[in-house]
Scaffold this motif. Structure first.
Motif, PDB file in Angstrom:
ATOM      1  N   GLU A  10      92.080  18.716  46.952  1.00 28.92           N
ATOM      2  CA  GLU A  10      90.846  18.144  47.496  1.00 28.92           C
ATOM      3  C   GLU A  10      90.202  17.146  46.536  1.00 28.92           C
ATOM      4  N   HIS A  14      90.153  13.049  47.303  1.00 24.87           N
ATOM      5  CA  HIS A  14      88.920  12.298  47.533  1.00 24.87           C
ATOM      6  C   HIS A  14      88.651  11.275  46.441  1.00 24.87           C
ATOM      7  N   SER A  17      91.002   8.452  47.365  1.00 26.87           N
ATOM      8  CA  SER A  17      90.496   7.731  48.536  1.00 26.87           C
ATOM      9  C   SER A  17      89.377   6.780  48.163  1.00 26.87           C
ATOM     10  N   ARG A  38      99.945  13.527  53.213  1.00 24.12           N
ATOM     11  CA  ARG A  38      98.576  13.562  53.770  1.00 24.12           C
ATOM     12  C   ARG A  38      97.733  12.453  53.168  1.00 24.12           C
ATOM     13  N   SER A  42      96.319   8.407  54.918  1.00 27.03           N
ATOM     14  CA  SER A  42      94.901   8.056  55.010  1.00 27.03           C
ATOM     15  C   SER A  42      94.518   6.815  54.212  1.00 27.03           C
ATOM     16  N   ASP A 191      73.822  10.734  60.900  1.00 27.33           N
ATOM     17  CA  ASP A 191      74.978  10.755  59.997  1.00 27.33           C
ATOM     18  C   ASP A 191      75.322   9.387  59.430  1.00 27.33           C
ATOM     19  N   LYS A 332      85.343  22.418  51.529  1.00 26.18           N
ATOM     20  CA  LYS A 332      85.971  21.469  52.449  1.00 26.18           C
ATOM     21  C   LYS A 332      84.972  20.371  52.802  1.00 26.18           C
ATOM     22  N   PHE A 333      85.307  19.145  52.442  1.00 23.26           N
ATOM     23  CA  PHE A 333      84.386  18.051  52.694  1.00 23.26           C
ATOM     24  C   PHE A 333      84.160  17.827  54.186  1.00 23.26           C
ATOM     25  N   SER A 334      85.129  18.203  54.981  1.00 24.84           N
ATOM     26  CA  SER A 334      84.983  18.012  56.430  1.00 24.84           C
ATOM     27  C   SER A 334      83.885  18.899  57.008  1.00 24.84           C
ATOM     28  N   TYR A 335      83.477  19.947  56.291  1.00 25.64           N
ATOM     29  CA  TYR A 335      82.414  20.834  56.762  1.00 25.64           C
ATOM     30  C   TYR A 335      81.022  20.257  56.507  1.00 25.64           C
ATOM     31  N   GLY A 375      77.716  13.674  50.708  1.00 28.80           N
ATOM     32  CA  GLY A 375      79.163  13.815  50.556  1.00 28.80           C
ATOM     33  C   GLY A 375      79.676  12.698  49.683  1.00 28.80           C
TER      34      GLY A 375
END
Length: 454
Positions: A10, A14, A17, A38, A42, A191, A332-335, A375
């Protein structure tokens, strides 16, 4: 700038990215081809399959040409060996290692001077506990950042329905508020992260980020109808590394603390090592246990188990049963975007803490500190302006900053200036710059080229 990242978990994912979006040359090394796939699905980065502790793999990744190597795998040992090998192959490459083990804590300084030579050691557990302490002191804050050795606060807080600021245009804040108005650096609405101008209006439900001096924090919070109340009783759910470290800090502050842990052997260890903390064996998401421990009397519940779903459930249950406030660990950043929707406002993340620690060391120029907000949607940096810079000696309104960036604070010796368009940066000032993710590259270029730092 070429950067080699060891680990595609993770944190590695990130960081890679973010750096790729800033057009940096990034190479990621990991033993898992699936994890690397993965990543490449991206973002545009190079990948090498193999162990970051292998000399041949590091050579394949181009370690000799890299300015920085980040060793951020989940294994402290792999990170240490990777730095040792990198120091042998490329002594000039700056090396950062994530080390979480408590056994290494007292040797961080030694690693900087002895083999393996590590320029910076990052322990996200320590940073998470510091974040929790800051959130404890600011009720209702989603984010709290410190700059200028804690003299300036960067606070993210929700605007409640019924607030006198609901619907107010920023240019009119001075007319609405008799007291000093806060410098609002950013607004998150639906957001989306917005760098506001005087024409923007505030709305109930907005997440507002503002800058203020520490001495004015209480009065600035009152503007948003928030009152500072001391935390005296804390319940910690989860007795892992972070839970134990937090309990020790609370004992040092003489706060009443209870800690719930499921594993019996861990409970025994915690009971031996903690002096005044009440260690309870049980499940922190067990309603009957929380009722038995008088959860309504708790000023704060901090959920720090290794399972995010348990943390979320325990926090929601604690709030339902009457706990004054909660802080929830999420990895989890998606949360992150979902948390406020389900009623969880204060969130901490070891991985995000690690990223914040890394950012200040990979920015060009003398960036003293850096904090991600929302985030990864934006970033706040503290840097230094030299006499050679063309940002000094003229009003801010006459300086062309990248779109989505603004100067949010000026520190001149012991004086702290919350700037407006007429403020002037002088040589040797420390400046706080807020930037959206898309503006970071332009700010970094300005810091490196126009603000030539020592």
């Amino acid at each position: 700038m070429k950067i080699v990242i060891i680990g595609a978990g993770e944190v590695g994912f990130h960081i890679a990215s973010r750096l790729a979006l800033e057009s940096k040359d990034v190479v990621v090394v990991d033993c898992s081809a699936e994890a690397l796939q993965r990543l490449t699905d991206s973002v545009d980065v190079q990948t090498v399959v193999g162990s970051g502790s292998s000399p041949s793999i590091l050579d394949s990744a181009g370690i000799r040409e890299a300015e920085i190597m980040l060793a951020v795998t989940d294994s402290d040992e792999v990170n240490l060996v990777a730095c040792l090998v990198a120091d042998t192959l490329a002594p000039a490459t700056k090396k950062l290692a994530r080390l979480r083990g408590a056994d290494f804590e007292h040797y961080h300084e030694s690693f900087k001077t002895n083999a393996p030579h590590i320029d910076t050691v990052i322990n996200p557990d320590i940073e998470v506990v510091r974040t929790i302490e800051r959130l404890m002191n600011v009720p209702g804050a989603v984010d709290v950042g410190d700059f200028a050795d804690g003299r300036i606060k960067f606070v993210g807080i929700h605007l409640e329905a019924g607030s006198r600021l609901d619907g107010v245009r920023l240019a009119d804040l001075g007319n609405v508020l008799q007291e000093d108005r806060p410098l609002i650096a950013a607004v998150v609405r639906d957001d989306q992260l917005i760098v506001p101008t005087g024409r923007n209006h505030l709305r109930a439900g907005d997440l507002i980020y503002f800058i203020c001096e520490e001495r004015n924090l209480v009065s600035q919070l009152a503007i948003f109808d928030k009152q500072v109340t001391p935390v005296k009783r804390v319940l910690i759910v989860g007795g892992g590394r972070i839970g134990y470290r937090l309990a020790r800090r609370l004992e040092e502050k003489s706060l009443a603390c209870k800690l719930i842990e499921k594993r019996p052997e861990r409970c025994d260890l915690l009971a031996e090592r903690l002096d005044r903390t009440v260690v309870l064996r049980g499940d922190g998401s067990d309603q009957s246990l929380l009722i038995e421990e008088n959860i309504p009397d708790m000023d704060l519940v901090v959920t720090l188990t290794g399972d995010e779903e348990t943390n979320i459930l325990a926090s929601l249950l604690a709030k339902r049963l009457g706990a004054a406030k909660t802080i929830t660990q999420i990895d989890k950043f998606s949360y992150f975007p979902l948390m406020s929707t389900i009623g969880i406002e204060q969130v901490v993340s070891p991985r995000l803490s690690a990223i914040n620690s890394i950012l200040q060391h990979i920015r060009r120029g003398k960036v003293l500190s850096a904090i991600s907000i929302k985030g990864e949607a934006g970033e706040v940096m503290e840097a230094l302006a030299l006499p050679t810079s063309d940002i000094v000696s003229k009003p801010l309104k006459k300086i062309s900053f990248p779109k989505g960036a603004m100067v949010a604070g000026i520190i001149r010796g012991e004086t702290i200036i919350i700037p407006d368009g007429d403020s002037v940066i002088e040589p040797d000032d420390r400046i706080i710059i807020f930037a959206t993710r898309t503006a970071v590259r332009g700010v970094e270029k300005m810091l490196a080229v126009k603000l030539e730092y020592v």
